[in-house]
Design a protein around this motif. Structure first.
Motif, PDB file in Angstrom:
ATOM      1  N   VAL A 212       0.848  -1.192   0.000  1.00 32.17           N
ATOM      2  CA  VAL A 212       0.000   0.000   0.000  1.00 32.17           C
ATOM      3  C   VAL A 212       0.883   1.241   0.000  1.00 32.17           C
ATOM      4  N   GLU A 213       0.398   2.257  -0.673  1.00 32.89           N
ATOM      5  CA  GLU A 213       1.211   3.448  -0.895  1.00 32.89           C
ATOM      6  C   GLU A 213       1.148   4.461   0.243  1.00 32.89           C
ATOM      7  N   TYR A 214       0.215   4.301   1.183  1.00 30.97           N
ATOM      8  CA  TYR A 214      -0.018   5.351   2.169  1.00 30.97           C
ATOM      9  C   TYR A 214       0.665   5.102   3.513  1.00 30.97           C
ATOM     10  N   LEU A 215       1.359   3.991   3.672  1.00 27.13           N
ATOM     11  CA  LEU A 215       2.040   3.711   4.938  1.00 27.13           C
ATOM     12  C   LEU A 215       3.527   4.037   4.833  1.00 27.13           C
ATOM     13  N   GLY A 216       4.042   4.777   5.820  1.00 30.86           N
ATOM     14  CA  GLY A 216       5.466   5.029   5.905  1.00 30.86           C
ATOM     15  C   GLY A 216       6.163   3.902   6.651  1.00 30.86           C
ATOM     16  N   PRO A 217       7.475   4.020   6.872  1.00 25.94           N
ATOM     17  CA  PRO A 217       8.232   2.949   7.541  1.00 25.94           C
ATOM     18  C   PRO A 217       7.678   2.569   8.911  1.00 25.94           C
ATOM     19  N   GLU A 218       7.265   3.564   9.708  1.00 22.90           N
ATOM     20  CA  GLU A 218       6.739   3.242  11.035  1.00 22.90           C
ATOM     21  C   GLU A 218       5.444   2.447  10.920  1.00 22.90           C
TER      22      GLU A 218
END
Length: 337
Positions: A298-304
């Motif tokens: 998914v494109e909307y999650l960052g590393p955290e």
């Protein structure tokens, strides 16, 4: 599986002529064609004129993702056949089929009203409609129930596209990235490839739902197959959980949406089918992991956020008491709410 040859590849410059040849568009009718953006698996064009307002789809052989991902474009025919089948069951929940070109692997369907919204966009904006969730649960249960116990559908909707588009790039790829749970994921993947129980959508995701807040159309049936119904339920459940991790301040709303979906699905499901809660939790965990470590993250999650999803999924896959509510509770505990 043999792959039909295609004589043309559609684009905005040739689609009007194509539709005129197919009899969808009148020869003397002016119309406008545009390419739709955002999809990874199809070339999608819209065509609007005085008498037509349609979407034209042609499946891609190589999907638009970072990793190499090849899939048989004849899956568009499975989508067309599935739309016809479920259209007989719940015609208000899917777009009408206008034309199927089996030689060139092109599907033309009606376009949704212009004021309808994509449910993924609505969810990402924090607008989690329980009414839409209830409608989706009821429709999915009707499709599963009405096609259960019909083994003749297994040849019409085989599992080849499901292997190419879900098992290999989702389950097996993420298993290779997480060896501590690879055996568990492998067993769960095998369970989905056992003799089928009913028609399964295979991509039952918010991005494939268009809605006005009450009515809704479910799109993109190209992964339709005769398989295990838990996959569709887990697929949507995983997306709602992902949204709650992305926007924890709206997690309660997403959770209520998930409960509304599951409640309506269970209520409408035929007694001949059974939704096992632990099985649902385990497949939901597999799909959570696939959306951070699979071929289509998914494109909307960052590393955290990705780390939180990974931790939640692996914990669920290694527990003996996994349940869908436990997944939600553990996710909430990560944020302290």
């Amino acid at each position: 599986m043999s792959r039909p040859s295609r004589e043309i590849v559609l684009d905005p410059d040739n689609v009007l002529g194509y539709l005129r040849e197919r009899g969808v568009l009148r020869a003397d009718e002016p119309a406008r064609a545009e390419r739709m953006s955002g999809g990874v698996s199809n070339e999608v064009l819209t065509v609007s004129g005085e008498s037509v307002d349609v979407v034209v789809k042609q499946a891609l052989e190589r999907l638009r993702v970072q990793e190499e991902w090849l899939a048989d474009p004849s899956r568009i025919l499975a989508e067309a056949d599935a739309l016809v089948l479920v259209g007989e069951l719940t015609p208000d929940d899917i777009p009408p089929v206008i034309d199927v070109d089996r030689e060139n692997l092109i599907l033309t369907i009606a376009r949704a009203p212009r004021d309808w919204k994509n449910w993924k966009t609505e969810l990402l904006a924090g607008r989690a409609s329980e009414a839409v969730a209830v409608r989706l649960g009821e429709a999915l249960a009707r499709w599963h129930s009405a096609t259960a116990g019909r083994p003749e559908l297994s040849s019409r909707f085989d599992q080849d596209h499901f292997r190419e588009l879900r098992i290999s790039p989702y389950y097996l790829w993420s298993a290779g990235c997480n060896p501590e749970v690879s055996a568990a994921i492998g067993e769960l993947a095998d369970s989905l490839l056992a003799p089928g129980r009913c028609l399964v959508h295979g991509d039952f995701s918010p991005k494939n739902v268009l809605t006005d807040g009450d009515a809704a159309w479910v799109l993109d049936w190209e992964v339709a197959h005769y398989g295990h119904p838990v996959f569709d339920v887990a697929f949507l459940s995983s997306h709602l959980l992902l949204k709650s991790i992305h926007r924890p301040e709206r997690a309660t709303a997403y959770h209520r949406c998930a409960e509304a979906f599951l409640g309506s699905y269970r209520h409408a499901l035929s007694p001949t089918l059974h939704l096992d809660d632990r099985e649902l939790a385990l497949h939901t965990a597999c799909l959570l992991l696939a959306r951070v470590d699979g071929k289509s993250p998914v494109e909307y999650l960052g590393p955290e956020g990705q780390d939180r999803v990974r931790s939640l999924a692996i914990d669920t896959l290694t527990r003996s008491d996994s349940a869908i509510e436990t997944l939600w509770e553990n996710s909430a505990q990560q944020y302290g709410y």
